[in-house]
Design an enzyme around this catalytic site. Structure first.
Site, PDB file in Angstrom:
ATOM      1  N   HIS A   1      46.934  16.565 -10.355  1.00 52.24           N
ATOM      2  CA  HIS A   1      46.970  18.022 -10.399  1.00 52.24           C
ATOM      3  C   HIS A   1      45.572  18.621 -10.458  1.00 52.24           C
ATOM      4  O   HIS A   1      45.313  19.672  -9.881  1.00 52.24           O
ATOM      5  CB  HIS A   1      47.784  18.466 -11.622  1.00 52.24           C
ATOM      6  CG  HIS A   1      48.186  19.897 -11.595  1.00 52.24           C
ATOM      7  ND1 HIS A   1      49.174  20.380 -10.772  1.00 52.24           N
ATOM      8  CD2 HIS A   1      47.717  20.970 -12.288  1.00 52.24           C
ATOM      9  CE1 HIS A   1      49.312  21.676 -10.964  1.00 52.24           C
ATOM     10  NE2 HIS A   1      48.437  22.060 -11.881  1.00 52.24           N
TER      11      HIS A   1
ATOM     12  N   HIS B   1      54.260  25.952  -9.650  1.00 54.45           N
ATOM     13  CA  HIS B   1      54.693  25.624 -11.011  1.00 54.45           C
ATOM     14  C   HIS B   1      56.067  24.979 -10.896  1.00 54.45           C
ATOM     15  O   HIS B   1      57.040  25.408 -11.508  1.00 54.45           O
ATOM     16  CB  HIS B   1      54.708  26.870 -11.903  1.00 54.45           C
ATOM     17  CG  HIS B   1      53.971  26.660 -13.189  1.00 54.45           C
ATOM     18  ND1 HIS B   1      54.402  27.103 -14.401  1.00 54.45           N
ATOM     19  CD2 HIS B   1      52.800  26.002 -13.446  1.00 54.45           C
ATOM     20  CE1 HIS B   1      53.542  26.752 -15.350  1.00 54.45           C
ATOM     21  NE2 HIS B   1      52.562  26.088 -14.792  1.00 54.45           N
TER      22      HIS B   1
ATOM     23  N   ARG C   1      45.833  35.216 -13.686  1.00 52.46           N
ATOM     24  CA  ARG C   1      44.528  34.967 -14.303  1.00 52.46           C
ATOM     25  C   ARG C   1      43.520  34.463 -13.281  1.00 52.46           C
ATOM     26  O   ARG C   1      42.344  34.829 -13.317  1.00 52.46           O
ATOM     27  CB  ARG C   1      44.655  33.983 -15.478  1.00 52.46           C
ATOM     28  CG  ARG C   1      45.385  34.552 -16.676  1.00 52.46           C
ATOM     29  CD  ARG C   1      45.193  33.700 -17.919  1.00 52.46           C
ATOM     30  NE  ARG C   1      45.644  32.324 -17.729  1.00 52.46           N
ATOM     31  CZ  ARG C   1      46.905  31.926 -17.809  1.00 52.46           C
ATOM     32  NH1 ARG C   1      47.867  32.805 -18.063  1.00 52.46           N
ATOM     33  NH2 ARG C   1      47.228  30.664 -17.644  1.00 52.46           N
TER      34      ARG C   1
ATOM     35  N   LYS D   1      45.309  34.036  -4.069  1.00 56.05           N
ATOM     36  CA  LYS D   1      45.555  32.600  -4.166  1.00 56.05           C
ATOM     37  C   LYS D   1      47.050  32.361  -4.360  1.00 56.05           C
ATOM     38  O   LYS D   1      47.779  33.246  -4.807  1.00 56.05           O
ATOM     39  CB  LYS D   1      44.781  31.992  -5.337  1.00 56.05           C
ATOM     40  CG  LYS D   1      44.788  30.456  -5.354  1.00 56.05           C
ATOM     41  CD  LYS D   1      44.072  29.914  -6.570  1.00 56.05           C
ATOM     42  CE  LYS D   1      44.050  28.394  -6.581  1.00 56.05           C
ATOM     43  NZ  LYS D   1      43.478  27.853  -7.823  1.00 56.05           N
TER      44      LYS D   1
ATOM     45  N   ASN E   1      46.425  25.213  -3.113  1.00 60.70           N
ATOM     46  CA  ASN E   1      46.908  24.335  -4.169  1.00 60.70           C
ATOM     47  C   ASN E   1      47.683  23.193  -3.523  1.00 60.70           C
ATOM     48  O   ASN E   1      48.310  23.382  -2.476  1.00 60.70           O
ATOM     49  CB  ASN E   1      47.821  25.144  -5.108  1.00 60.70           C
ATOM     50  CG  ASN E   1      48.527  24.293  -6.145  1.00 60.70           C
ATOM     51  OD1 ASN E   1      49.750  24.237  -6.182  1.00 60.70           O
ATOM     52  ND2 ASN E   1      47.786  23.624  -7.001  1.00 60.70           N
TER      53      ASN E   1
ATOM     54  N   TYR F   1      42.947  16.185  -7.369  1.00 56.25           N
ATOM     55  CA  TYR F   1      43.342  16.130  -5.952  1.00 56.25           C
ATOM     56  C   TYR F   1      42.977  14.772  -5.344  1.00 56.25           C
ATOM     57  O   TYR F   1      42.587  14.672  -4.189  1.00 56.25           O
ATOM     58  CB  TYR F   1      42.658  17.259  -5.156  1.00 56.25           C
ATOM     59  CG  TYR F   1      43.207  18.640  -5.410  1.00 56.25           C
ATOM     60  CD1 TYR F   1      43.612  19.455  -4.367  1.00 56.25           C
ATOM     61  CD2 TYR F   1      43.325  19.143  -6.703  1.00 56.25           C
ATOM     62  CE1 TYR F   1      44.114  20.728  -4.595  1.00 56.25           C
ATOM     63  CE2 TYR F   1      43.831  20.403  -6.943  1.00 56.25           C
ATOM     64  CZ  TYR F   1      44.228  21.192  -5.884  1.00 56.25           C
ATOM     65  OH  TYR F   1      44.740  22.437  -6.117  1.00 56.25           O
TER      66      TYR F   1
END
Length: 731
Positions: free
Chosen positions: A42, A88, A109, A84, A532, A45
């Site tokens: 996570h 989750h 955030r 971005k 991500n 990468y």
């Protein structure tokens, strides 16, 4: 250190040998925990980095590409868009409400840490089979309701509109749902903040909510498959407080108007560990932290827990020396903790103290530089040979009326008002296009009169059939949605959701998906600015369909000239732009009618795709279009059916394809548009080298196309109510 402890931290033998070389000794438990988090899939990468390196990331309008909290593009007149997309997935499967809510909190955030006020949320969701009375279907309905409620609660409490999204369903997601969150913010292009910690002696400050034990091991958990051994993972799911995050956002935005700080970083995955190491690492600095000074909300917490907790609503700041008091004043005003917990050094090491005793010491650069980059084996999946010959001709003909009614009842087509009605889409009063109105979401930039359009797209079935072309399609279709609103696509963010990378066939899918994104972004001139990777979406050896979610972001210079995606008035001439060639590979038609997923996809023709964008953008500027909508899932028939149901207006259309079933085909690079000046539109189509055909006229009380007829009233009843009724049947 004993092997059981090392194994529990998901550290391989080779990785442990590296740790011994870096430290020159055995690590203690705290240090092992730090390595475990920073070298988790996570955070590091390690399986994917090899394939991400070639992504196109530059363009004249790109201010910040990958490597920061979020990407940044110039949207004109001195303003920038910061955006971005993040996953989750694992937390949302374990605890859907908090998992999805904290996914939203984390992405917010990432954006406001860059100095931007967040102005839009979107989400991309995937669930398993939720229809029926069996245990799986009931649990999937629970996951849908919980995830949606969590997303809505967090965004609504923050006062940030959720303006759009997309959702898909397939049995492959029965054991792993996908919850991907996207956020976009706006700021002045010369007032962007970065995650850095430099200047020897500058204080390191912890701000926001207190630290608890929730989320411990979250990054490591997200880097593993689900199985019988790890199904009880509730402690690794964070608990969010959107009201605290609202205060944190306002405090940070007030702070950004001052000249008090050097850099700022969100405490996301791996919490204080990742934020501190990343800030110091980007600046080539060292850092000393006194963990006993971290604000705690639970008694008896240890340095290990403080470094690895993923409690929400927290930031790490590198302040300018002498401004600590002023920063504390700002955060005290917003009723938030702000404490000096360390300082920047030139040691190149992270030195961790507990009541003045050194309890951990790790070289920062070697930790990052020696992070494993794996060259995992790849193998073309065997299933591709089994499914490649599936085609329309593999099955008996079904009358179009029967096929239409079957597709209309399919969850992919049904309106998702049950979902978007739970989201406040209009707070901040910038939303131009309402959720559920198809195509891209559009918001105005009040300060400039321009509009930002955001198109979200991915077809999991197409990526299963061909991971490279499927990923390229997602880039093309998300950009097409933006262009159909009249905006020019400028850049993308991605969230790459795949199964277990230790399976060579999954790794091949991922590698191919990355190649598709690289190719499409290069050819369409929409670079990747953030993203991500989410791997290990796998339960007991069964992986999800590859789902590289893409959001394309673009700008329309005139917010008052944003193009609708649905019918607006009777009598409008209806045109189909692009070529229909009978593409049914990975189509909803084959899945819904025959439960078949297969075939071979054609390559994306990027020149025709870009020409389609440019045609609609130019025609919209000339104000000769009434509406434009990308043709996608379910083909021309289902695209028009949704437009008809939403607008309440009928349509009489005739496509005259080579086969009447082609009205459901999913050929690429097509759109249906409403034309006000047909002669001018024909001229523009010739200029861009595109095939157009007038297929009908908007109006009447019935929906009619190629052997299909249904009253708009009956169609709307199914379209708007059926999904909600299925979801709420357990209430």
């Amino acid at each position: 250190m004993d092997k059981a402890t090392i194994k529990a931290h998901k550290i391989s033998d080779g990785e442990y040998e590296n740790i011994l070389k870096i430290l020159g000794r055995e690590p203690n438990l705290l240090e092992l925990g730090v390595f475990s988090a920073m070298w988790s899939e996570h955070c590091s990468y390690k399986s994917s980095k090899k394939y991400l390196n070639g992504f196109p990331t530059k363009a004249p309008w790109v201010i910040q590409g990958p490597g920061e909290n979020a990407g940044v593009i110039d949207v004109g007149d001195g303003y920038a868009a910061v955006f971005k997309m993040e996953s989750h997935n694992h937390p949302s499967f374990i605890e859907p409400y908090q998992g999805a809510a904290t996914g939203v909190g984390g992405i917010l955030r990432d954006v406001f840490t860059m100095g931007a006020r967040v102005v839009a949320n979107m989400n991309s969701l995937r669930f398993g089979n939720f229809i029926g009375s069996d245990k799986v279907a009931k649990y999937q309905r629970h996951l849908i309701k919980g995830s949606v409620a969590g997303i809505g609660h967090y965004g609504n409490c923050m006062g940030i509109p959720t303006v759009g999204g997309e959702v898909g369903f397939d049995e492959s997601f029965n054991g792993n749902i996908l919850v991907n969150a996207f956020a976009l913010g706006l700021c002045k292009s010369d007032e962007i903040f970065y995650a850095k910690a430099e200047g020897v002696g500058n204080p390191v400050m912890y701000v926001g909510s207190k630290t608890g034990r929730d989320g411990l091991g979250g990054a490591v958990m997200a880097s593993d498959s689900f199985n019988d051994e790890n199904k009880s993972l509730r402690p690794t799911v964070q608990v969010g407080d959107p009201f605290a995050e609202k205060l944190l956002m306002e405090a940070c935005l007030e702070l950004f108007k001052t000249d008090y700080i050097v850099g700022i970083q969100d405490m996301g995955a791996a919490g204080l560990t990742s934020s501190s190491f990343e800030m110091a690492g980007r600046s080539g600095s060292g850092m000393r932290m006194h963990l006993d000074k971290v604000p705690m909300r639970e008694s008896g917490m240890t340095p290990y827990e403080l470094m690895l907790s993923e409690s929400q609503e927290r930031m790490l700041i590198c302040a300018k020396k002498g401004y600590e008091g002023k920063i504390k004043e700002i955060f005290a005003k917003w009723d938030l903790d702000a404490e000096v917990i360390g300082e920047v050094t030139n040691s190149g090491k992270m030195e961790l103290f507990w009541h003045n005793e050194l309890v951990g010491e790790i070289p920062i650069e070697p930790l990052s530089e020696a992070a494993p980059i794996l060259d995992r084996p790849t193998a073309r999946p065997k299933y591709l040979d089994e499914i490649k010959n599936i085609s329309l001709n593999s099955f008996a003909k079904v009358p179009n009326q029967e096929a239409f009614e079957k597709l209309l009842h399919n969850p992919h087509i049904l309106n998702k008002s049950f979902i978007y009605d739970q989201y406040d889409a209009n707070i901040q009063t910038n939303t131009i296009k309402q959720p559920g109105h198809l195509g891209a979401a559009v918001i105005r930039i009040k300060q400039t009169g321009k509009a930002v359009a955001m198109g979200m797209q991915c077809s999991s079935r197409h990526n299963y059939v061909d991971p490279k072309i499927g990923a390229a399609m997602a880039v093309a279709e998300s950009g097409r949605k933006v262009a159909m609103s009249g905006a020019t696509p400028l850049a993308i963010t991605d969230c790459l959701n795949y199964g277990n990378p230790e399976n060579p066939e999954i790794m091949w899918q991922f590698a191919q998906g990355c190649e598709g994104i690289k190719e499409a972004c290069k050819e369409l001139n929409t670079p990747v600015v953030s993203g991500n990777v989410s791997l290990y979406n796998d339960t007991d050896g069964v992986g999800v369909y590859p789902t590289p979610g893409i959001v394309s972001v673009g700008v329309n210079d005139d917010a008052t000239n944003s193009l609708s995606s649905v019918f607006k008035a009777n009598g409008t001439a209806l045109y189909l732009v692009g070529e229909t060639t009978g593409e049914f590979a990975g189509s909803l038609y084959l899945k819904a009618l025959f439960n078949a997923v297969g075939g071979e996809l054609k390559e994306v023709d990027y020149k025709k795709e870009r020409a389609l964008w440019d045609l609609v953008i130019e025609a919209n500027k000339a104000r000769i279009l009434e509406f434009a909508n990308s043709v996608g899932t379910g083909g021309v028939a289902m695209s028009l059916a949704k437009m008809s149901a939403i607008s309440g207006l009928g349509v009489k259309a005739k496509c005259e394809f080579g086969d009447e079933r082609w009205v459901f085909d999913e050929s690429f690079s097509r759109a249906v548009v409403g034309v006000k000046d047909e002669a001018k539109f024909a001229e523009l189509a010739t200029k861009f080298g595109l095939k157009i055909a007038k297929i009908g006229v908007v109006g009447g009380e019935h929906f009619e196309i190629d052997g299909v007829k249904m009253s708009v009233k009956a169609m709307s009843e199914i379209y708007f109510n059926e999904f909600r009724n299925i979801i709420k049947q357990d209430d």
